[in-house]
Scaffold this active site. Structure first.
Site, mmCIF file in Angstrom:
data_model
loop_
_atom_site.group_PDB
_atom_site.id
_atom_site.type_symbol
_atom_site.label_atom_id
_atom_site.label_comp_id
_atom_site.label_asym_id
_atom_site.label_seq_id
_atom_site.Cartn_x
_atom_site.Cartn_y
_atom_site.Cartn_z
ATOM 1 N N LYS A 1 0.848 -1.211 0.000
ATOM 2 C CA LYS A 1 0.000 0.000 0.000
ATOM 3 C C LYS A 1 0.875 1.249 0.000
ATOM 4 C CE LYS A 1 -1.740 1.708 3.923
ATOM 5 N NZ LYS A 1 -1.424 3.115 4.206
ATOM 6 N N ASN A 2 1.891 1.272 0.861
ATOM 7 C CA ASN A 2 2.677 2.494 1.048
ATOM 8 C C ASN A 2 3.711 2.745 -0.043
ATOM 9 O OD1 ASN A 2 1.107 3.027 3.198
ATOM 10 N ND2 ASN A 2 2.618 2.483 4.753
ATOM 11 N N VAL B 1 2.470 18.798 8.278
ATOM 12 C CA VAL B 1 3.113 18.678 6.962
ATOM 13 C C VAL B 1 4.172 19.771 6.773
ATOM 14 C CG1 VAL B 1 1.194 17.463 5.841
ATOM 15 C CG2 VAL B 1 1.203 19.992 5.907
ATOM 16 N N ASP B 2 4.653 20.330 7.904
ATOM 17 C CA ASP B 2 5.612 21.449 7.812
ATOM 18 C C ASP B 2 6.891 21.067 7.080
ATOM 19 O OD1 ASP B 2 7.411 21.078 10.925
ATOM 20 O OD2 ASP B 2 6.019 19.669 9.979
ATOM 21 N N CYS C 1 -5.387 13.289 12.829
ATOM 22 C CA CYS C 1 -5.316 11.853 12.566
ATOM 23 C C CYS C 1 -5.336 11.129 13.908
ATOM 24 C CB CYS C 1 -4.023 11.520 11.825
ATOM 25 S SG CYS C 1 -3.747 9.744 11.650
ATOM 26 N N ARG D 1 -8.776 -0.470 4.468
ATOM 27 C CA ARG D 1 -7.909 0.548 3.881
ATOM 28 C C ARG D 1 -6.550 -0.035 3.494
ATOM 29 N NH1 ARG D 1 -6.949 5.722 7.080
ATOM 30 N NH2 ARG D 1 -5.812 6.001 5.117
ATOM 31 N N ARG E 1 0.569 14.785 13.181
ATOM 32 C CA ARG E 1 1.046 14.575 11.810
ATOM 33 C C ARG E 1 1.038 15.851 10.968
ATOM 34 N NH1 ARG E 1 -1.143 8.926 9.504
ATOM 35 N NH2 ARG E 1 0.716 9.140 8.214
ATOM 36 N N ASP F 1 4.460 0.663 12.013
ATOM 37 C CA ASP F 1 3.241 0.065 11.470
ATOM 38 C C ASP F 1 3.059 -1.396 11.884
ATOM 39 O OD1 ASP F 1 3.427 1.884 8.287
ATOM 40 O OD2 ASP F 1 2.859 2.494 10.308
ATOM 41 N N ILE G 1 7.684 7.118 16.952
ATOM 42 C CA ILE G 1 7.356 7.858 15.725
ATOM 43 C C ILE G 1 6.083 8.704 15.880
ATOM 44 C CG2 ILE G 1 6.922 7.665 13.233
ATOM 45 C CD1 ILE G 1 9.639 6.565 13.864
HETATM 46 C C1 EPZ Z 1 4.263 7.092 6.256
HETATM 47 O O1 EPZ Z 1 3.492 8.167 6.821
HETATM 48 C C2 EPZ Z 1 3.300 5.909 6.169
HETATM 49 N N1 EPZ Z 1 2.171 6.246 5.332
HETATM 50 C C3 EPZ Z 1 2.814 5.546 7.571
HETATM 51 O O2 EPZ Z 1 2.004 4.371 7.468
HETATM 52 C C4 EPZ Z 1 4.007 5.200 8.440
HETATM 53 O O3 EPZ Z 1 3.575 4.958 9.749
HETATM 54 C C5 EPZ Z 1 4.993 6.397 8.449
HETATM 55 O O4 EPZ Z 1 5.376 6.744 7.108
HETATM 56 C C6 EPZ Z 1 6.258 6.078 9.220
HETATM 57 O O5 EPZ Z 1 6.884 4.947 8.730
HETATM 58 C C7 EPZ Z 1 2.276 6.056 3.994
HETATM 59 O O6 EPZ Z 1 3.293 5.684 3.446
HETATM 60 C C8 EPZ Z 1 1.049 6.355 3.181
HETATM 61 P P1 EPZ Z 1 6.375 10.427 8.347
HETATM 62 P P2 EPZ Z 1 4.072 9.670 6.816
HETATM 63 O O7 EPZ Z 1 6.332 11.685 7.575
HETATM 64 O O8 EPZ Z 1 4.869 9.882 5.609
HETATM 65 C C9 EPZ Z 1 6.484 13.800 11.742
HETATM 66 C C10 EPZ Z 1 0.088 3.037 7.735
HETATM 67 O O9 EPZ Z 1 -0.349 2.487 8.757
HETATM 68 N N2 EPZ Z 1 6.371 14.789 10.656
HETATM 69 O O10 EPZ Z 1 7.530 9.531 8.139
HETATM 70 O O11 EPZ Z 1 2.934 10.574 7.094
HETATM 71 C C11 EPZ Z 1 5.215 12.940 11.880
HETATM 72 O O12 EPZ Z 1 4.235 13.584 12.642
HETATM 73 C C12 EPZ Z 1 0.615 4.484 7.817
HETATM 74 O O13 EPZ Z 1 0.178 2.497 6.622
HETATM 75 C C13 EPZ Z 1 6.474 16.139 10.978
HETATM 76 O O14 EPZ Z 1 6.660 16.507 12.130
HETATM 77 O O15 EPZ Z 1 5.017 9.614 8.116
HETATM 78 C C14 EPZ Z 1 5.778 11.690 12.563
HETATM 79 O O16 EPZ Z 1 5.879 11.908 13.927
HETATM 80 C C15 EPZ Z 1 0.347 5.127 9.135
HETATM 81 N N3 EPZ Z 1 6.350 17.040 9.964
HETATM 82 C C16 EPZ Z 1 7.163 11.575 11.929
HETATM 83 O O17 EPZ Z 1 7.505 12.863 11.411
HETATM 84 C C17 EPZ Z 1 6.154 16.672 8.646
HETATM 85 O O18 EPZ Z 1 6.037 17.525 7.770
HETATM 86 C C18 EPZ Z 1 7.270 10.549 10.813
HETATM 87 O O19 EPZ Z 1 6.223 10.794 9.905
HETATM 88 C C19 EPZ Z 1 6.066 15.289 8.353
HETATM 89 C C20 EPZ Z 1 6.178 14.362 9.368
#
Ligand code: EPZ
Length: 429
Positions: A22-23, A133-134, A126, A408, A131, A316, A338
């Site tokens: 999926k990811n 997006v900064d 969420c 999902r 989470r 995950d 995380i």
């Molecule tokens: C991806 O999410 C995956 N989703 C998540 O899987 C997975 O848990 C995550 O990576 C970590 O491995 C998909 O691939 C669709 P991150 P993502 O950006 O990209 C913080 C599932 O169950 N952060 O690596 O959103 C964030 O809050 C899902 O399939 C910021 O602070 O995760 C987190 O604490 C759930 N600012 C950390 O970084 C940002 O702009 C890691 O998040 C972006 C992230």
């Protein structure tokens, strides 16, 4: 709403075909926006999130055609998508679509890179954490995009195109790395990403983009270099197997006992998870056909695990591991590093008789002799499957509610488990 009923106590034997990831599928489908030619993706799982993304891409004018049935194709074979973004008719991703699936925010990268503008709704809250997006916005800013936040939307403009730059992520972010790679592929000049995510799904996207004519090196490591090109072409790419689905079924076999082949699974994508399973008492062997998982006789041993970015133990799989540890012979500790709110499954596991104490980001699990079936509530994708894993070993019947969370990210879960002897069925709502 559909529910899933499980009667515990059955050991698992047989073969479970692992679907495409999926990811990886989601960012790969989004990468199709980078070219006016057709991107063909093989081994695409049939998931609610994939369907939702098809609708989101359709909103931009993308045509997605599902390939016809091939001779000898089984219901477990992935589907083939022919994705054509020949004409992008709208560069806005509206709130009502993005809020349903966070990863759709990543469309901002190919839209601003190819079209010079994008207006994308912020994803919103969420269940598993704030989470923000900064860091994704920071990456686009480093590539010369002019960014505005207005009315819950991020507006990115680069009317003369993006330009290469230095992007150093203060923390590892998968979405940030996908966004930076996609945008930099069409930027003028060189981009260097430091502290990039090393997840296999990032490497899979980079491999596909390189097939489309991009110049990306170092994907899979923490330093990625991208030489921008003026345009990308179509390509054909096979989605890699889902390591989280692999780990989930491996935990299910360790929980219920038995011997199962996880077909198409790759051990190199999940070494940290497999090491923990061996420490917990499972027998793991990688074969050409996939990964064989067995647990016969030996009890489940407690483990100490902290989640971490790849190649560490994946967040995950945290909930699934916690379910397994509820029946370990002793005390386990699981630390979630995380996401700040990824313990929603704890109180539901306690409803099945588990002994779990939370202290900030650390959970202490005292193993119990047995769990007892009860009605439980799914709260998010991975939490929901941890309840199914616990139910496989619980005495009596468990009813898992709100299984739309499961759909999902898990393709035909109840079919795959019942084919191996589990007493599991879906109750249509
Ligand atoms: C991806 O999410 C995956 N989703 C998540 O899987 C997975 O848990 C995550 O990576 C970590 O491995 C998909 O691939 C669709 P991150 P993502 O950006 O990209 C913080 C599932 O169950 N952060 O690596 O959103 C964030 O809050 C899902 O399939 C910021 O602070 O995760 C987190 O604490 C759930 N600012 C950390 O970084 C940002 O702009 C890691 O998040 C972006 C992230």
């Amino acid at each position: 709403m559909d529910r899933i009923r499980v009667t515990g106590g059955r050991r698992l034997h047989g073969t479970i075909p692992i679907s495409g990831a999926k990811n990886a599928t989601l960012p790969l489908m989004i990468a199709s926006l980078l070219t006016e030619e057709t991107l063909v993706l093989d081994n695409v799982p049939r998931l609610a999130d994939v369907g939702q993304l098809q609708r989101i891409l359709g909103n931009h004018g993308v045509d997605v055609m599902v390939g016809g049935k091939r001779p000898g194709e089984t219901p477990y074979d992935g589907q083939t998508l022919h994705i054509s973004a020949a004409r992008i008719v709208d560069t806005t991703a509206p709130y009502d679509l993005v809020s349903k699936m966070r990863a759709s925010f990543w469309v901002i990268a190919p839209l601003v890179a190819r079209m010079g503008q994008a207006r994308v709704s912020m994803p919103g809250g969420c269940a598993i954490g704030t989470r923000p997006v900064d860091l994704l916005i920071m990456a686009l800013d480093r590539l010369g995009a002019h960014i505005e936040i207005d009315g819950g939307y991020v507006i990115a403009r680069a009317k003369n195109g993006l330009r290469g730059g230095e992007i150093k992520f203060p923390k590892v972010t998968v979405g940030g790395t996908h966004t930076a790679i996609m945008a930099a592929s069409l930027a003028r000049g060189t981009t260097v990403i430091e502290n990039a995510a090393r997840e296999p799904e990032v490497k899979d996207v980079a491999d596909c983009l390189n097939r489309m004519g991009a110049k990306i090196s170092g994907a899979g490591t923490s330093r990625i270099v991208i030489e921008g090109v003026s345009r990308l072409s179509g390509a054909r790419h096979r989605v890699l197997p889902d390591r989280i689905e692999t780990g989930t079924y491996a935990m299910a076999v360790a929980m219920a006992g038995g011997d199962v082949l996880l077909e198409n699974a790759r051990a190199d994508l999940l070494q940290a998870g497999l090491d923990v399973l061996v420490a917990a008492g499972a027998e793991i062997s990688a074969t050409n056909a996939g990964i064989r998982v067995a647990r016969n006789g030996a009890g489940i041993s407690p483990v100490e695990v902290a989640t971490a970015p790849f190649p560490g133990f994946p967040t995950d799989l945290q909930a699934q591991l916690m379910a397994l540890m509820t029946c370990a012979k002793g005390t386990s500790h699981i630390t979630e590093t995380i996401f700040e709110n990824r313990f929603m499954h704890v109180q539901e596991l306690v409803r099945l008789g588990a002994h779990i104490r939370l202290d900030g980001e650390c959970a202490t699990i005292e193993g119990v002799g047995k769990l007892t079936g009860a009605p439980v509530m799914a709260t998010d994708l991975r939490a929901s499957v941890s309840l199914v894993i616990a139910a496989l070993a619980a005495e009596g019947e468990t009813m898992v509610n709100r299984v739309y969370h499961l759909d999902r990210g898990f393709e035909r879960l109840e079919d795959k488990l019942s084919a191996c002897g589990a007493a599991i069925e879906r109750i249509a709502g």
